[in-house]
Design an enzyme around this catalytic site. Sequence first.
Site, mmCIF file in Angstrom:
data_model
loop_
_atom_site.group_PDB
_atom_site.id
_atom_site.type_symbol
_atom_site.label_atom_id
_atom_site.label_comp_id
_atom_site.label_asym_id
_atom_site.label_seq_id
_atom_site.Cartn_x
_atom_site.Cartn_y
_atom_site.Cartn_z
ATOM 1 N N VAL A 81 44.766 43.380 38.891
ATOM 2 C CA VAL A 81 45.955 44.288 39.233
ATOM 3 C C VAL A 81 46.832 44.263 38.787
ATOM 4 C CG1 VAL A 81 45.900 46.603 40.220
ATOM 5 C CG2 VAL A 81 44.045 45.137 40.471
ATOM 6 N N ALA A 126 51.444 42.856 41.065
ATOM 7 C CA ALA A 126 50.737 42.643 41.021
ATOM 8 C C ALA A 126 49.237 41.927 41.569
ATOM 9 C CB ALA A 126 50.319 41.666 39.506
ATOM 10 N N LYS A 127 48.403 41.562 41.137
ATOM 11 C CA LYS A 127 46.984 40.710 41.921
ATOM 12 C C LYS A 127 46.238 39.963 41.268
ATOM 13 C CE LYS A 127 47.482 38.713 46.608
ATOM 14 N NZ LYS A 127 48.778 38.683 47.031
ATOM 15 N N GLY A 128 45.543 39.039 42.041
ATOM 16 C CA GLY A 128 44.236 38.667 40.788
ATOM 17 C C GLY A 128 42.950 38.459 41.925
#
Length: 437
Positions: A81, A126-128
């Site tokens: 995201v 962001a992050k995953g």
Amino acid sequence: MSTESLIPVKEQRDPETTTLTIEQETNPWEAQASRFDFAARKLNLDPGLWKVLRYPTREVIVHFPVGLDDGSVEVFTGYRVQHSIARGPGKGGIRYAPDVSLDEVRALASWMTWKCAVVNIPFGGAKGGVICDPKKMSQGELERMTRRYTAELIEFIGPEKDVPAPDVGTDEQTMAWIMDTYSMHMRQTVTSVVTGKPVNIGGSRGRREATGRGVSVVCDQAIKYLDMSIDGCRVIVQGFGNVGSNSAKILAEKGYTIIGIAEYDGGLFNSKGINIPDLLAHRKAAGTINGFPGAEAVDKDDLLTYPCEILIPAATENVITSRNADRIRCRILCEGANGPTTTVADEILADKRVFIIPDILANAGGVTTSYFEWVQDRMGYFWTEAEVNHRLDTIMSESFKDVVNYAKTHSVNNRIAAYMLAIDRVAYTTKQRGFYA
Ligand code: GLU
């Protein structure tokens, strides 16, 4: 076009007047959104910008196959995201855990936007995450899963687009695999596509300890601000992974007394102080903190409620909730983890006059040194550990001062001050760039 609000009714609730269920209370996206709304209201944020900043820019969901060691094939689900790229490339870790969800990754991505803005580094957020249990997977399985996940995201990540880093369940080796996979696709070595790499392949000295070091710097600042003394300052740390163990180690080196360590499988207490290097050696040999001879075994949940000067939740979300907040007995709560305190718990802690160093400030040392790593990779010139630590100390100390000053000036608590400062910075840039339509 209709002028009706795009914000779903459920999410328009007023956090001050609505009672939450425990599911709502512990939903990280709800927690993030309610603080965002509160801070945005205080800032009198333009309604258009409010909508822009409230929701992520891009959400990628991938389902991909991985061959397991027993010859079977499993399909994993992964997310990335990107909440905002207004101030620079997306930035944020990748989490491997069984309970990863889109709501969690969304919240974590937004927190990255606010975190990077609080410490004023030129990144968005962001992050995953991948739903998996890394503890049950072999190195080979983890490598194949990481490479395929990277390949699925190949057009969305990059040094100028979105730069991943380690988070819960991932480490330097994971970053090395991502860097290599991305580089193979680009037909050249691109070290700056990820941070938190091993030092010999473009990692930064000091990155591994950076989040813990940052935690120690804001603790030093808080102690000074509250006119307390390091001498006799008792600390309890929850979580003994990268953030918890390095926070404990560095704080002990600075003269704090680490009286308690709470891990997922047990707690340790010693009123005279736990020897952290000895505990690290024990954990390395035994695979657990349990059975450590230098402390008494205690209940890990009760430990959070022992009296202490500083409590550091340094594991995952929702550790301090409406269920235990009234029993917390620390003077300072320093959030090494992302989202460890729920909004309801915040109110209870405020009544108890707990001084909170919010996550988006307290644990920003990791991403700050990630920024240094990205800069060094792009320059091809690497700094000494002393230089890295010195720059980190400066940014963390200044950011602490910015947040507490903002809190004083606007008569809000530290958490809301940190959000307001961050939202203000991101909103300013977004407005200045304007909208491409
Ligand atoms: N995962 C870490 C965090 O939550 C580090 C992110 C980064 O270095 O990009 O802040």
